[in-house]
Design an enzyme around this catalytic site. Structure first.
Site, PDB file in Angstrom:
ATOM      1  CB  CYS A  33      -0.868   0.023   1.248  1.00  7.55           C
ATOM      2  SG  CYS A  33      -1.817  -1.476   1.454  1.00  7.55           S
ATOM      3  CD  GLU A  85      15.040 -14.561 -14.982  1.00 11.75           C
ATOM      4  OE1 GLU A  85      14.016 -14.498 -15.660  1.00 11.75           O
ATOM      5  OE2 GLU A  85      15.021 -14.846 -13.775  1.00 11.75           O
ATOM      6  CE  LYS A 142       7.781  -9.860 -11.267  1.00 17.43           C
ATOM      7  NZ  LYS A 142       8.936 -10.637 -10.828  1.00 17.43           N
ATOM      8  NE  ARG A 181       4.370   1.792  -1.066  1.00 15.58           N
ATOM      9  CZ  ARG A 181       5.320   1.589  -0.160  1.00 15.58           C
ATOM     10  NH1 ARG A 181       6.540   2.035  -0.394  1.00 15.58           N
ATOM     11  NH2 ARG A 181       5.056   0.972   0.967  1.00 15.58           N
ATOM     12  CD1 TRP A 218      -0.285  -4.894  -4.430  1.00 11.98           C
ATOM     13  CD2 TRP A 218       0.194  -6.076  -2.608  1.00 11.98           C
ATOM     14  NE1 TRP A 218       0.325  -6.059  -4.826  1.00 11.98           N
ATOM     15  CE2 TRP A 218       0.626  -6.798  -3.735  1.00 11.98           C
ATOM     16  CE3 TRP A 218       0.385  -6.636  -1.352  1.00 11.98           C
ATOM     17  CZ2 TRP A 218       1.230  -8.035  -3.644  1.00 11.98           C
ATOM     18  CZ3 TRP A 218       0.997  -7.863  -1.256  1.00 11.98           C
ATOM     19  CH2 TRP A 218       1.408  -8.555  -2.392  1.00 11.98           C
ATOM     20  CE  LYS A 270      16.080 -14.985 -11.064  1.00 13.09           C
ATOM     21  NZ  LYS A 270      15.000 -15.728 -10.496  1.00 13.09           N
ATOM     22  CD  GLU A 273      15.519 -18.946  -8.986  1.00 14.87           C
ATOM     23  OE1 GLU A 273      14.954 -19.646  -9.843  1.00 14.87           O
ATOM     24  OE2 GLU A 273      15.300 -17.728  -8.852  1.00 14.87           O
ATOM     25  CG  ASN A 288       2.065  -0.291   3.941  1.00 16.79           C
ATOM     26  OD1 ASN A 288       1.735  -1.447   3.644  1.00 16.79           O
ATOM     27  ND2 ASN A 288       3.286   0.164   3.717  1.00 16.79           N
ATOM     28  N   GLY A 289       0.409  -2.336   6.116  1.00 18.42           N
ATOM     29  CA  GLY A 289       0.906  -3.334   7.071  1.00 18.42           C
ATOM     30  C   GLY A 289      -0.146  -4.406   7.289  1.00 18.42           C
ATOM     31  CG  HIS A 348      25.684 -39.791 -15.054  1.00 16.53           C
ATOM     32  ND1 HIS A 348      25.928 -41.132 -15.220  1.00 16.53           N
ATOM     33  CD2 HIS A 348      25.615 -39.583 -13.718  1.00 16.53           C
ATOM     34  CE1 HIS A 348      25.983 -41.730 -14.040  1.00 16.53           C
ATOM     35  NE2 HIS A 348      25.795 -40.800 -13.105  1.00 16.53           N
TER      36      HIS A 348
END
Ligand code: M6R
Length: 613
Positions: free
Chosen positions: A2, A493, A608, A27, A75, A490, A486, A101-102, A509
């Site tokens: 938020c 990309e 995204k 945000r 949000w 990263k 991962e 916010n929270g 192998h």
């Protein structure tokens, strides 16, 4: 997360709020609202969706040039995005308003108590309890009422409060959610979630800290402790950021900012869901009782990209601690194979965005076949959450960088909680063990916080050496094998360097044929149950003169002897190593991409949210 904006002073407040909210759009939000005082009354306007909707609404409103007000972009966390759930929220009289916010963790208990006292609620949010709670304590002094109310509150908050009974002040308060104050000498005071909202008006900023509050007036402000109102001397900082820098809170890229937000993202994901003293895990979102859980024959984890890597880690955790067979599927494969699903199978789609087309298609197929669907998602109200029987939300906050970082570590946190929860309900993890693991999880955010700056420096040195490499190999075993995948994802990309992740035991192998003096190999070697095995694999690389980076446990001096570079991480409960060990890999990719001049936040060809097949 938020966004909050507030102003009191000689200027017209509504344009200031709308401009400020626009500057906080980065945000992420799904509804917006504002309030102002006019002729001694509170006037409130809210709308679902983009800020443009609120702006359009305000075109037909005569705000009378009001000089005091608050605005908010929401949000969603509690209750879907809607006008009724949008902030500001009001008390029963409608004359006291709150933006927040929270997360108020004990909102349910407070709401029940306040309802019993006769308060009428009009939204599903946790925030509305604050308005009613302050009303409950209000006896002519808004500051005292806010102080009293927050004593009853558990959780995080940045608050802006306004009341028509004291029409000259705004009250701000903070605990574990950001809030800054702005001063425009003789021309008013501001409050906001972040600096960009204030930059068109002032560069004189005060950072409100946890457990502090402020009273804002047209001619100045006072800051005091939240607990007892003790006055505080605060430093006024002069900000020299430009607007773009400010959106990123001074970080060069959103990705770096999000990497640094991981301690908070992990904390917010487990906050309110575990009791480390008793080992009790609360996940009411699952909605299955112990008998229904006992009937489960299998769990399917379905996801794409980074979320799929989180699923792969969770397979190790769930099978080890809960004993239910787990299948992990790439969603685009899952949807085109024969699915042996039914009511005895639990399907868990994992998605940061909640909009990934393949994951959504998989979910729909599984639902048709009668399986129960519990998703893990970061975006409240997204399609995947709406079509699931339940959702375990990760509370990572909006992730803007295309490369997923904090969403990943908060997915891992949610999946670890799920493991503990199933172990508790099915009695496969003893209480003492749960306490141990819950405590280890609670201890993790400050550890990450402490290590981040050092790791960034270490990765800077590595990046200088390896930024011109053509290929990269990442190795790991057990629950760190998906972290190797991962790390490779990263790197490719955002830096466009070809990289592969392998289970370390697979090296001989095939991939070992690639090893020569040019090939960097990064291996994850925490001193865990497979340490000796990974070290043997690493020796195979060394024997072929590969360039070794070893990431392992602090104090393990053998690593420095074997490797070209040894990167050390603190020893934590080994179950949680994947959450910690991915962080240097994220930073390495970031630093390499930066050195290669790549567009870190928006890498070529990537989106995204992948809403097409
Ligand atoms: O929103 P989702 O988690 O469903 O997205 C899945 C993948 O598209 C995503 O993780 C992608 O791999 C990221 N760019 C990785 O950094």
């Amino acid at each position: 997360m938020c966004g909050i904006v507030g102003y009191v002073g000689p200027r017209k407040v509504v344009p200031i709020i709308l401009e400020g909210l626009k500057r906080l759009e980065y945000r992420g939000y799904d509804s917006a609202g504002l309030v102002y005082l006019l002729d001694g009354k509170v006037h409130k306007h809210r709308s679902e969706g983009k800020l443009a909707n609120l702006e359009e609404l305000m075109e037909d409103v005569d705000d009378g040039g009001s000089h005091i007000g608050l605005g908010h972009t929401r949000w969603a966390t509690h209750g879907p995005p809607s006008e009724a759930n949008a902030h500001p929220h009001s008390d029963c009289s409608g004359e006291l308003v709150v933006v927040h916010n929270g997360i108020i963790e004990n909102f349910d208990t407070l709401r029940r108590e306040l309802t019993a006292e006769g308060h009428i609620f009009t939204s599903q949010t946790d925030t509305e309890v604050l308005a009613h709670l302050i009303e409950e304590y209000l006896d002519g002094d808004l500051v005292a009422a806010v102080q009293a109310a927050v004593r009853d509150v558990e959780g995080s908050f940045a608050l802006g409060v306004m009341w028509s009974g004291q029409p000259d002040i705004l009250v701000a308060a903070r605990n574990q959610s950001p809030l800054v104050l702005g001063i425009l000498e003789g021309r008013g005071c501001f409050l906001a979630s972040d600096i960009p909202a204030l930059l068109p008006y002032t560069r004189n900023i005060i950072y409100l800290e946890d457990q502090e509050m402020a009273v804002l007036r047209a001619d100045g402000l006072e800051v005091m402790t939240l607990a007892d109102g003790r006055p505080l001397e605060k430093e006024i900082h002069t900000i020299d950021w430009n607007a773009a820098m400010a959106e990123k809170a001074g970080y060069r890229h959103f990705m770096l900012k999000e990497i640094y937000e991981q301690p908070l993202a992990v904390l917010n994901t487990f906050r309110g869901r575990l009791e480390p003293e008793s080992g009790v895990i609360n996940l009411p979102e699952i909605g299955l009782d112990a008998a229904e859980l006992r009937n489960l024959s299998r769990i399917f984890l379905v996801a794409c990209g980074t979320s799929w890597h989180a699923a792969l880690v969770a397979k190790y955790w769930l099978e080890k601690w809960v004993g239910i067979p787990v299948e992990v599927d790439i969603a685009s494969e899952f949807r085109y194979r024969r699915l042996l699903l039914g009511p005895e199978v639990l399907v868990i789609p994992i998605s940061q965005s909640g909009e990934t087309a393949d994951t959504l298609a998989g979910l729909r197929l599984a639902a048709k076949l009668g399986s129960k669907i519990i998703s893990i998602c970061n975006v409240v109200g997204s399609t995947i959450t709406r079509e699931s029987d339940g959702t375990i939300y990760t509370h990572a906050g909006p992730e803007i960088g295309v490369a997923s970082t904090k969403a990943f570590t908060s997915q891992l946190t949610a999946l670890f909680l799920l493991t503990l929860y199933l172990g508790q309900e099915l009695e496969t993890i003893e209480r003492e063990r749960r306490i141990e693991m819950a405590r280890a999880l609670v201890a993790l955010p400050p550890i990450i916080e402490k290590e981040l700056p050092r790791l960034q420096k270490d990765m800077d040195v590595l990046a200088a050496d390896f930024s011109r490499s053509r290929d990269f190999l990442y190795l790991g075993r057990g629950e760190n094998f998906p972290i190797a995948l991962e790390g490779a994802l990263k790197l490719k990309e955002i830096s466009y360097i070809h990289a592969e992740g392998y289970a370390a035991g697979e090296l001989k192998h095939g991939p070992i044929a690639l090893i020569d003096r040019e090939m960097p190999v990064l291996a994850l070697v925490p001193q865990d149950r497979v340490y000796g095995k990974v070290i043997s694999n690493v020796q195979e690389v060394k024997a072929r003169h590969g360039r070794m980076i070893l990431v392992g446990s602090e104090g393990d001096e053998a690593l420095a002897e074997i490797a070209d570079y040894a990167v050390y991480l603190p020893r934590i409960n080994e179950e949680l190593n994947p959450i910690l060990y991915v962080i240097p890999l994220q930073l390495l990719s970031y630093q390499i991409a930066n050195m290669r001049g790549c567009d870190v936040d928006q890498p070529r060809n990537l989106a995204k949210s992948v809403t097409v097949e």
